[in-house]
Write a protein that holds these residues in place. Structure first.
Motif, PDB file in Angstrom:
ATOM      1  N   THR A   1       0.848   4.410  -2.693  1.00 61.69           N
ATOM      2  CA  THR A   1       0.871   5.427  -2.458  1.00 61.69           C
ATOM      3  C   THR A   1       2.395   6.507  -3.033  1.00 61.69           C
ATOM      4  OG1 THR A   1      -0.054   4.481  -0.379  1.00 61.69           O
ATOM      5  CG2 THR A   1       0.300   7.072  -0.891  1.00 61.69           C
TER       6      THR A   1
ATOM      7  N   PHE B   1     -20.891  -2.891  -0.183  1.00 59.66           N
ATOM      8  CA  PHE B   1     -20.487  -1.828  -0.632  1.00 59.66           C
ATOM      9  C   PHE B   1     -20.811  -1.432  -1.589  1.00 59.66           C
ATOM     10  CE2 PHE B   1     -17.095   1.214  -1.235  1.00 59.66           C
ATOM     11  CZ  PHE B   1     -16.905   2.045  -0.456  1.00 59.66           C
TER      12      PHE B   1
ATOM     13  N   GLN C   1      -7.056   5.835   2.168  1.00 60.07           N
ATOM     14  CA  GLN C   1      -6.033   5.136   2.877  1.00 60.07           C
ATOM     15  C   GLN C   1      -6.735   3.819   3.543  1.00 60.07           C
ATOM     16  OE1 GLN C   1      -5.295   8.795   5.574  1.00 60.07           O
ATOM     17  NE2 GLN C   1      -4.170   9.261   4.293  1.00 60.07           N
ATOM     18  N   GLN C   2      -7.808   4.177   3.948  1.00 61.49           N
ATOM     19  CA  GLN C   2      -8.763   2.939   4.921  1.00 61.49           C
ATOM     20  C   GLN C   2      -8.982   1.657   3.767  1.00 61.49           C
ATOM     21  OE1 GLN C   2     -12.883   3.863   6.584  1.00 61.49           O
ATOM     22  NE2 GLN C   2     -13.475   2.968   4.641  1.00 61.49           N
ATOM     23  N   TRP C   3      -9.120   2.294   2.455  1.00 65.44           N
ATOM     24  CA  TRP C   3      -9.997   0.868   1.898  1.00 65.44           C
ATOM     25  C   TRP C   3      -8.337   0.217   1.859  1.00 65.44           C
ATOM     26  CZ3 TRP C   3     -13.418  -1.652   1.838  1.00 65.44           C
ATOM     27  CH2 TRP C   3     -15.250  -0.843   1.906  1.00 65.44           C
TER      28      TRP C   3
ATOM     29  N   HIS D   1      -9.460  15.895   3.088  1.00 66.25           N
ATOM     30  CA  HIS D   1      -8.874  15.099   3.811  1.00 66.25           C
ATOM     31  C   HIS D   1      -9.711  14.213   4.057  1.00 66.25           C
ATOM     32  CE1 HIS D   1      -5.969  18.669   4.126  1.00 66.25           C
ATOM     33  NE2 HIS D   1      -7.319  19.293   4.740  1.00 66.25           N
ATOM     34  N   LEU D   2     -11.450  14.055   3.516  1.00 62.35           N
ATOM     35  CA  LEU D   2     -11.901  12.506   3.823  1.00 62.35           C
ATOM     36  C   LEU D   2     -11.701  11.788   2.540  1.00 62.35           C
ATOM     37  CD1 LEU D   2     -14.304  11.632   5.730  1.00 62.35           C
ATOM     38  CD2 LEU D   2     -15.699  12.610   4.488  1.00 62.35           C
TER      39      LEU D   2
ATOM     40  N   VAL E   1      -4.598  -5.243   2.334  1.00 65.31           N
ATOM     41  CA  VAL E   1      -3.603  -5.181   2.392  1.00 65.31           C
ATOM     42  C   VAL E   1      -3.366  -6.283   4.008  1.00 65.31           C
ATOM     43  CG1 VAL E   1      -1.474  -3.661   1.412  1.00 65.31           C
ATOM     44  CG2 VAL E   1      -2.372  -3.859   3.297  1.00 65.31           C
TER      45      VAL E   1
ATOM     46  N   GLU F   1      -5.892  -0.107   3.506  1.00 67.04           N
ATOM     47  CA  GLU F   1      -5.126  -1.153   4.711  1.00 67.04           C
ATOM     48  C   GLU F   1      -5.742  -2.596   4.831  1.00 67.04           C
ATOM     49  OE1 GLU F   1      -5.083   1.372   8.971  1.00 67.04           O
ATOM     50  OE2 GLU F   1      -6.549  -0.832   9.175  1.00 67.04           O
ATOM     51  N   TYR F   2      -7.810  -2.304   3.873  1.00 67.22           N
ATOM     52  CA  TYR F   2      -8.192  -3.490   4.052  1.00 67.22           C
ATOM     53  C   TYR F   2      -7.573  -4.320   2.633  1.00 67.22           C
ATOM     54  CZ  TYR F   2     -12.508  -5.967   3.365  1.00 67.22           C
ATOM     55  OH  TYR F   2     -14.204  -6.840   2.842  1.00 67.22           O
TER      56      TYR F   2
ATOM     57  N   TYR G   1      -5.432  10.383  -5.296  1.00 60.04           N
ATOM     58  CA  TYR G   1      -4.820   9.744  -4.032  1.00 60.04           C
ATOM     59  C   TYR G   1      -6.158  10.990  -3.278  1.00 60.04           C
ATOM     60  CZ  TYR G   1      -2.505   8.410   0.519  1.00 60.04           C
ATOM     61  OH  TYR G   1      -2.836   7.872   1.565  1.00 60.04           O
TER      62      TYR G   1
ATOM     63  N   ALA H   1       0.656  -1.467   0.321  1.00 60.48           N
ATOM     64  CA  ALA H   1       0.149   0.069   0.076  1.00 60.48           C
ATOM     65  C   ALA H   1       1.186   0.932   0.019  1.00 60.48           C
ATOM     66  CB  ALA H   1      -1.468  -0.055   1.104  1.00 60.48           C
ATOM     67  N   SER H   2       1.455   1.279   0.346  1.00 61.53           N
ATOM     68  CA  SER H   2       2.671   2.637   0.654  1.00 61.53           C
ATOM     69  C   SER H   2       3.377   2.303  -0.774  1.00 61.53           C
ATOM     70  CB  SER H   2       3.894   2.418   1.713  1.00 61.53           C
ATOM     71  OG  SER H   2       3.730   2.071   2.991  1.00 61.53           O
TER      72      SER H   2
ATOM     73  N   ALA I   1      -8.664   9.739   2.784  1.00 63.02           N
ATOM     74  CA  ALA I   1      -8.307   8.829   5.051  1.00 63.02           C
ATOM     75  C   ALA I   1      -9.266   7.504   4.077  1.00 63.02           C
ATOM     76  CB  ALA I   1      -9.182   9.708   5.529  1.00 63.02           C
ATOM     77  N   GLN I   2     -10.637   7.859   3.485  1.00 66.61           N
ATOM     78  CA  GLN I   2     -11.403   6.423   3.216  1.00 66.61           C
ATOM     79  C   GLN I   2     -10.514   5.875   1.847  1.00 66.61           C
ATOM     80  OE1 GLN I   2     -14.056   9.079   1.205  1.00 66.61           O
ATOM     81  NE2 GLN I   2     -15.805   8.472   2.019  1.00 66.61           N
TER      82      GLN I   2
END
Lengths: 178, 213
Positions: A50, A103, A74-76, A67-68, A81, A78-79, A62, A46-47, A71-72
């Motif tokens: 990015t 979803f 980043q959240q996906w 900002h939201l 990985v 994370e989901y 990105y 993920a990194s 963050a969303q």
């Protein structure tokens, strides 16, 4: 879920972003993907993804200035990985497909109203799994299938991910009832 | 903004610290640890931030960055992203199987944790914080993840002097200190037990088979 070939994935992403192809390695002991770039080492898929988006300057992938949305995304990632890549059996895979299908019921993309890195990494990460689904299973996860088909046509990375077939007609009775 | 959480959740601790540091207040709403807050998720994941327009953020690390970014305190340094990814995958896959055993009164093999602690120790040997000399989301999230270890055994970082002093320094920061008190209610590790036993497990990475072409 069989992990997709990470190196293939990073090369495909670099091609899509039109940045210089880069070589990443997988640490044999930990299984962590690493990218060396100008003396800097970036760890984790993920990194790395990015980092490539940042290098390409395509900030809209990105979340742009929102900002939201960032963050969303980043959240996906994370989901992707922490959950998708770490499915240990069919039950885990079934759960992921169900969640993502639910979803996507009223959505075209994962975040906001345009393609983002979240769509790209989930598309790559789910490719092997979707490839193994029957037409009936694809129809059962109709929203996920619609999203997947849309993304594969939009990104057009055939040399890495040959397009998978989806039926435009409802073939089965009752499976997609909800 | 509303933050849904169960009592004594160390991931919520991360978000409270970020909320204090950024000066952005969130309204806490306590729910049962088994409650499914995000409609499309089929497992209970807490904490969850509900924004004023009804969006859900169900990753504590993403919530931390979101709160920090709103007061200009998030960093886009790729190393921060990398630490958060490491925390949510490598560190959690060890901790999420280690902590329930420890808190359930069983014997947990400390050896499994050593590579993770060593990584933090090695990084801190040259810098004050995880990413150079500035407090970032990386410090907040790794601190929150490690807090339950410290709560049940305050001497657990003894062999790692840099990690130990980093942890102590953060603990005495007012934002960290008041957040810890608000999560534990001053009752230490016993207040964390119920949440830790209910949290979902992060699986280890299945061995990557290189398919022969």
């Amino acid at each position: 879920m069989k992990p997709s070939e990470v190196e293939n994935e990073v090369t495909a992403l670099a091609k899509y972003l039109q940045v210089k192809p880069c070589k990443c390695t997988v640490d044999k002991k930990s299984g962590v993907t690493q990218l060396k770039h100008n003396g800097q080492t970036v760890c984790g898929l993920a990194s790395i993804a990015t980092f490539l988006v940042q290098s390409s300057g395509q900030t809209s992938l990105y979340g742009g200035p929102c900002h939201l949305s960032q963050a969303q995304i980043q959240q996906w990632l994370e989901y992707r990985v922490a959950i998708v890549d770490r499915c240990l059996g069919e039950r885990d895979v079934a759960l992921v497909l169900k969640e993502l299908n639910a979803f996507l019921q009223h959505r075209v993309y994962f975040v906001g109203s345009s393609l983002s890195l979240a769509d790209l990494l989930l598309y790559f990460g789910l490719y092997a799994t979707i490839n193994q689904l029957t037409f009936q299973e694809k129809e059962k996860h109709i929203h996920l299938s619609r999203w997947f088909n849309n993304i594969q046509r939009q990104v057009n990375l055939d040399e890495f991910y040959p397009q998978l077939p989806f039926s435009l007609n409802h073939l089965y009775h009752g499976v997609s009832a909800h | 903004m509303k933050l849904f959480t169960d009592e004594g959740n160390q991931h919520t601790l991360k978000t409270l610290i970020a909320s204090k540091l950024s000066g952005i207040s969130v309204e806490l709403s306590h729910v049962d640890s088994t409650e499914i807050v995000v409609p499309f998720l089929r497992r209970s994941v807490l904490p969850v931030l509900q924004t004023d327009d009804g969006n859900h953020l169900f990753s504590a690390n993403a919530i931390v960055r979101y709160l920090l970014s709103q007061s200009g305190k998030d960093s886009d340094d790729i190393r921060v992203t990398s630490w958060l990814e490491w925390e949510s995958t490598e560190l959690q896959s060890v901790l999420s199987s280690h902590l329930p055993v420890l808190y359930g009164g069983g014997k947990a093999d400390v050896q499994n944790l050593q590579p993770c602690l060593k990584k933090v120790e090695d990084t801190l040997s040259g810098t004050q914080f995880l990413v150079q000399d500035k407090l970032t989301a990386a410090d907040i999230c790794v601190f929150g993840a490690l807090y339950p270890l410290y709560a049940i055994n305050p001497s657990c970082f003894e062999k790692h002097s840099k990690l130990s002093s980093w942890f102590t320094k953060l603990s005495s920061d007012p934002a960290f200190d008041t957040s810890v008190t608000s999560i534990t209610k001053g009752k230490g590790s016993s207040s964390l037990k119920a949440s830790i036993l209910a949290q979902p497990v992060v699986n280890p990475l299945p061995s990557r088979k290189s398919s022969s072409k």
